[in-house]
Scaffold this active site. Structure first.
Site, PDB file in Angstrom:
ATOM      1  N   LYS A   1       0.834  -1.196   0.000  1.00  0.00           N
ATOM      2  CA  LYS A   1       0.000   0.000   0.000  1.00  0.00           C
ATOM      3  C   LYS A   1       0.874   1.252   0.000  1.00  0.00           C
ATOM      4  O   LYS A   1       0.670   2.175  -0.765  1.00  0.00           O
ATOM      5  CB  LYS A   1      -0.905  -0.035   1.229  1.00  0.00           C
ATOM      6  CG  LYS A   1      -1.832   1.124   1.339  1.00  0.00           C
ATOM      7  CD  LYS A   1      -2.712   0.981   2.555  1.00  0.00           C
ATOM      8  CE  LYS A   1      -3.399   2.296   2.852  1.00  0.00           C
ATOM      9  NZ  LYS A   1      -4.152   2.267   4.099  1.00  0.00           N
TER      10      LYS A   1
ATOM     11  N   GLU B   1      11.065  -4.470   3.809  1.00  0.00           N
ATOM     12  CA  GLU B   1      11.172  -5.887   3.420  1.00  0.00           C
ATOM     13  C   GLU B   1      10.737  -6.058   1.960  1.00  0.00           C
ATOM     14  O   GLU B   1      11.404  -6.722   1.163  1.00  0.00           O
ATOM     15  CB  GLU B   1      10.256  -6.771   4.293  1.00  0.00           C
ATOM     16  CG  GLU B   1      10.706  -6.941   5.733  1.00  0.00           C
ATOM     17  CD  GLU B   1      10.114  -5.905   6.669  1.00  0.00           C
ATOM     18  OE1 GLU B   1       9.780  -4.789   6.200  1.00  0.00           O
ATOM     19  OE2 GLU B   1       9.987  -6.203   7.867  1.00  0.00           O
TER      20      GLU B   1
ATOM     21  N   GLY C   1      -4.253  -2.077   5.637  1.00  0.00           N
ATOM     22  CA  GLY C   1      -3.445  -3.216   5.180  1.00  0.00           C
ATOM     23  C   GLY C   1      -4.067  -4.561   5.532  1.00  0.00           C
ATOM     24  O   GLY C   1      -4.207  -5.446   4.685  1.00  0.00           O
ATOM     25  N   ARG C   2      -4.485  -4.725   6.790  1.00  0.00           N
ATOM     26  CA  ARG C   2      -4.996  -6.039   7.218  1.00  0.00           C
ATOM     27  C   ARG C   2      -6.434  -6.282   6.776  1.00  0.00           C
ATOM     28  O   ARG C   2      -7.011  -7.317   7.097  1.00  0.00           O
ATOM     29  CB  ARG C   2      -4.834  -6.195   8.729  1.00  0.00           C
ATOM     30  CG  ARG C   2      -5.431  -5.067   9.552  1.00  0.00           C
ATOM     31  CD  ARG C   2      -4.939  -5.119  10.995  1.00  0.00           C
ATOM     32  NE  ARG C   2      -5.330  -3.962  11.773  1.00  0.00           N
ATOM     33  CZ  ARG C   2      -4.676  -2.809  11.826  1.00  0.00           C
ATOM     34  NH1 ARG C   2      -3.592  -2.636  11.081  1.00  0.00           N
ATOM     35  NH2 ARG C   2      -5.085  -1.824  12.586  1.00  0.00           N
TER      36      ARG C   2
ATOM     37  N   GLU D   1      -3.164  -6.806  15.549  1.00  0.00           N
ATOM     38  CA  GLU D   1      -2.696  -5.498  15.082  1.00  0.00           C
ATOM     39  C   GLU D   1      -3.816  -4.464  15.261  1.00  0.00           C
ATOM     40  O   GLU D   1      -3.566  -3.271  15.412  1.00  0.00           O
ATOM     41  CB  GLU D   1      -2.251  -5.560  13.608  1.00  0.00           C
ATOM     42  CG  GLU D   1      -1.397  -4.366  13.195  1.00  0.00           C
ATOM     43  CD  GLU D   1      -0.738  -4.494  11.829  1.00  0.00           C
ATOM     44  OE1 GLU D   1       0.466  -4.240  11.724  1.00  0.00           O
ATOM     45  OE2 GLU D   1      -1.441  -4.834  10.855  1.00  0.00           O
TER      46      GLU D   1
ATOM     47  N   HIS E   1      -3.829 -33.620  18.863  1.00  0.00           N
ATOM     48  CA  HIS E   1      -2.704 -34.498  19.213  1.00  0.00           C
ATOM     49  C   HIS E   1      -1.491 -33.690  19.632  1.00  0.00           C
ATOM     50  O   HIS E   1      -0.371 -34.181  19.606  1.00  0.00           O
ATOM     51  CB  HIS E   1      -2.378 -35.411  18.036  1.00  0.00           C
ATOM     52  CG  HIS E   1      -3.537 -36.297  17.702  1.00  0.00           C
ATOM     53  ND1 HIS E   1      -3.742 -37.510  18.314  1.00  0.00           N
ATOM     54  CD2 HIS E   1      -4.606 -36.088  16.887  1.00  0.00           C
ATOM     55  CE1 HIS E   1      -4.866 -38.041  17.859  1.00  0.00           C
ATOM     56  NE2 HIS E   1      -5.418 -37.184  16.992  1.00  0.00           N
TER      57      HIS E   1
ATOM     58  N   LYS F   1      10.718  -1.115  13.767  1.00  0.00           N
ATOM     59  CA  LYS F   1      11.240  -0.779  12.435  1.00  0.00           C
ATOM     60  C   LYS F   1      12.374   0.233  12.559  1.00  0.00           C
ATOM     61  O   LYS F   1      13.430   0.091  11.956  1.00  0.00           O
ATOM     62  CB  LYS F   1      10.142  -0.159  11.564  1.00  0.00           C
ATOM     63  CG  LYS F   1       9.100  -1.127  11.065  1.00  0.00           C
ATOM     64  CD  LYS F   1       8.210  -0.387  10.069  1.00  0.00           C
ATOM     65  CE  LYS F   1       6.918  -1.123   9.820  1.00  0.00           C
ATOM     66  NZ  LYS F   1       5.969  -0.377   9.017  1.00  0.00           N
TER      67      LYS F   1
HETATM   68  O1  F6P Z   1       4.088  -2.984   9.580  1.00  0.00           O
HETATM   69  C1  F6P Z   1       2.713  -3.014   9.607  1.00  0.00           C
HETATM   70  C2  F6P Z   1       2.087  -2.776   8.281  1.00  0.00           C
HETATM   71  O2  F6P Z   1       1.882  -1.435   8.080  1.00  0.00           O
HETATM   72  C3  F6P Z   1       0.787  -3.560   8.163  1.00  0.00           C
HETATM   73  O3  F6P Z   1      -0.277  -2.932   8.745  1.00  0.00           O
HETATM   74  C4  F6P Z   1       0.680  -3.734   6.700  1.00  0.00           C
HETATM   75  O4  F6P Z   1      -0.230  -4.737   6.374  1.00  0.00           O
HETATM   76  C5  F6P Z   1       2.107  -4.078   6.353  1.00  0.00           C
HETATM   77  O5  F6P Z   1       2.874  -3.281   7.213  1.00  0.00           O
HETATM   78  C6  F6P Z   1       2.504  -3.852   4.923  1.00  0.00           C
HETATM   79  O6  F6P Z   1       2.359  -2.526   4.536  1.00  0.00           O
HETATM   80  P1  F6P Z   1       2.439  -2.101   3.017  1.00  0.00           P
HETATM   81  O7  F6P Z   1       1.320  -2.762   2.301  1.00  0.00           O
HETATM   82  O8  F6P Z   1       2.340  -0.605   2.999  1.00  0.00           O
HETATM   83  O9  F6P Z   1       3.764  -2.577   2.482  1.00  0.00           O
END
Ligand code: F6P
Length: 542
Positions: free
Chosen positions: A203, A209, A264-265, A350, A381, A508
């Protein structure tokens, strides 16, 4: 809103909860033969049985008073009307628009734009299905590699696996999320660049990452395909930051937009769902949206005691705040849903792992639980021992499907029997008399006492059961929307902002600082433990 602790219904729930637990679940079932009818909700072919909980009519009445006291109705109205309820980020929360859940106000403001976005996805999906999306050497694309993390990974990954039965088996989905080189390497080892597309899903287009992984994949691809021009056939973006995606090298036409009002979530319903669409086809994706839309309407319209997300939210509050339960477990009895607990961990933790209230004061009650779980019967189990005989009370949600997508002899009946049997065993337990009866003649045993006591199950453990007809796109849409709204209601009760995530920021920032320290062999301004770890890393780093 005045502090939650001060609300009269809140206090009464606390007092009454002590009283109601004087009787076991077993006892209250024996007293009330109509309990299942009273405490279950049937919504066409979907059943929520919440009768195995420490509740009765009066408890339900107290919760309905609580919902009035916190003005849940008004809060639901604000949510669906696009008020900026995410106050710390000054944003509306409107992901449900993507599944067609509008009010007249939001329809006017957003529908056209959304339709355009969905149309673009649909068109691309058709071309993909018809084999018109081809790689630089003319080969058909069969590998879809999603590069994203958090909400830009967990939703698509969970749904692609969850709906595998409905999928195009010749499309392979891969997910690169972690900044761990092993994640990326294992994917690149498996794919031929000529038959692969990369979807950079972020987003913000600013997540470290994702950007690191995307860059490595871009360079790997350039190296393999030997021509920079080939990128445009193989790199796609899903983002709200078109400028950054273009700067990365993605063609504008290859960018699928999302909006700042899609958290995001909560983003799998948007273009973040592109890997899902390519795997299961657009029609199935629409069914997923339709199922979620049905629950949106159910949530908006049904009275509290017939409202699945609201009931689940109140039960969660009961255990979290009045039974001191620290965790909540989710057990899907369907192997396709193996990523569901992981997905819900982000959605729930979150969202509701917050200690600052919407009035910007620190809360003095517990908020979001630790959510965990895995697939049944495997769980039986392993850690079910602790749930049955440990010292902790763990409220559980059991999720099952009456019919399997893959009927094989009587496997599915056995699976269902296990699920139902577990909820019964958790509630009933096994008392000492039953154990004695089972063991029979004492003289047969050298260790009678220890066997006898070890075989006692105290029971009285609560659970919810959600039963769907079958795991279909529509039903999975319903299931996810139920949990989304449950999370929202709990956030309303705890008076927290369920839609920001500042808690992930500190880590972060610090990891950036540490990265610099590792590179520059700098040990200034750090504690002794951190220094010790960095020294160790330096010593053994090859
Ligand atoms: O680090 C948390 C977060 O902002 C989440 O809420 C989100 O889903 C994820 O990082 C990825 O964010 P983006 O889609 O901006 O890369």
């Amino acid at each position: 809103m005045s502090s939650l602790n001060k609300l009269s219904s809140w206090k009464e729930i606390g007092n009454y909860s002590n009283k109601i637990t004087e009787k076991s679940l077993n006892e209250i079932f024996m007293e009330d033969k109509d309990r299942f009818n009273k405490f279950s909700i049937l919504e066409n072919d979907l059943l929520l049985d919440f009768s195995k909980n420490h509740i009765d009519d009066k408890m339900m009445e107290l919760f309905s008073r609580l919902l009035v006291e916190i003005d849940l109705k008004g809060k639901i109205h604000d949510l669906f009307n696009g008020e900026k309820i995410n106050t710390s980020e000054n944003r509306s929360v409107l992901h449900f628009l993507l599944r067609g859940t509008y009010t007249s106000k939001t329809k006017e403001l957003y529908e056209n734009d959304i339709k355009k976005g969905l149309e673009k996805l649909k068109l691309f999906s058709k071309k993909f299905q018809n084999g018109e999306i081809i790689g630089y050497s003319g080969k058909k694309i069969k590998n879809v590699i999603n590069i994203g993390i958090g909400g830009s990974d967990l939703g698509p990954k969970m749904i692609c696996e969850g709906l595998k039965y409905y999928s195009n088996r010749s499309v392979n989905n891969y997910f690169i999320s972690n900044v761990d080189p092993s994640n990326l390497s294992e994917v690149l080892l498996n794919i031929n660049p000529e038959e692969s597309i990369f979807i950079i899903s972020s987003k913000s287009f600013g997540t470290i990452e994702t950007l690191k992984n995307a860059n490595i994949c871009k360079n790997w691809f350039k190296d393999k395909s030997k021509n920079n021009q080939n990128l445009k056939k193989h790199f796609f973006g899903v983002t709200a930051n078109i400028k950054k995606a273009k700067a990365f090298g993605i063609e504008e036409n290859n960018i699928f937009p999302i909006w700042d009002w899609v958290g995001g979530r909560y983003s799998l319903w948007s273009s973040v769902g592109l890997p899902i669409i390519l795997k299961i086809g657009y029609e199935n994706f629409e069914m997923l949206l339709d199922g979620a839309n049905e629950i949106d309407n159910h949530f908006r319209e049904k009275p509290f005691d017939k409202n699945i997300p609201i009931v689940l939210a109140c039960l969660g509050i009961l255990y979290n705040n009045f039974h001191n339960c620290e965790t909540h477990a989710i057990f899907p009895y369907d192997d396709y849903l193996k990523y569901l607990p992981m997905y819900l961990q982000q959605a729930d933790m979150e969202s509701n792992g917050k200690n600052i209230s919407k009035d910007s004061t620190e809360v003095n009650y517990n908020t979001g639980p630790i959510l965990w779980g895995d697939v049944g019967t495997n769980v039986q189990h392993s850690f079910f021992q602790l749930i049955h005989q440990g010292t902790k009370k763990i409220p559980c949600d059991f999720i099952g499907f009456v019919n399997s997508n893959n009927e094989k002899e009587e496997l599915h009946e056995i699976l269902l029997s296990n699920m139902v049997g577990q909820t019964m065993a958790l509630m009933k337990g096994k008392n000492i008399l039953e154990v004695k009866e089972e063991l029979g003649d004492e003289s047969k045993y050298t260790n009678y006492e220890i066997i006898k006591n070890s075989k006692v199950f105290k029971g009285n453990k609560p659970s919810n059961t959600l039963l769907f007809n079958k795991l279909t796109p529509y039903n999975l849409g319903r299931l996810i929307a139920i949990y989304e709204h449950k999370i929202f209601v709990q956030g309303c009760i705890w008076n927290i902002n369920s839609f920001d995530q500042w808690g992930v920021e500190l880590g972060k920032v610090l990891s950036d600082e540490i990265y610099e320290k590792i590179k520059n062999k700098d040990r200034s301004d750090i504690d002794n433990s951190t220094k010790g770890q960095l020294d160790f890393i330096e010593k053994f780093r090859q």
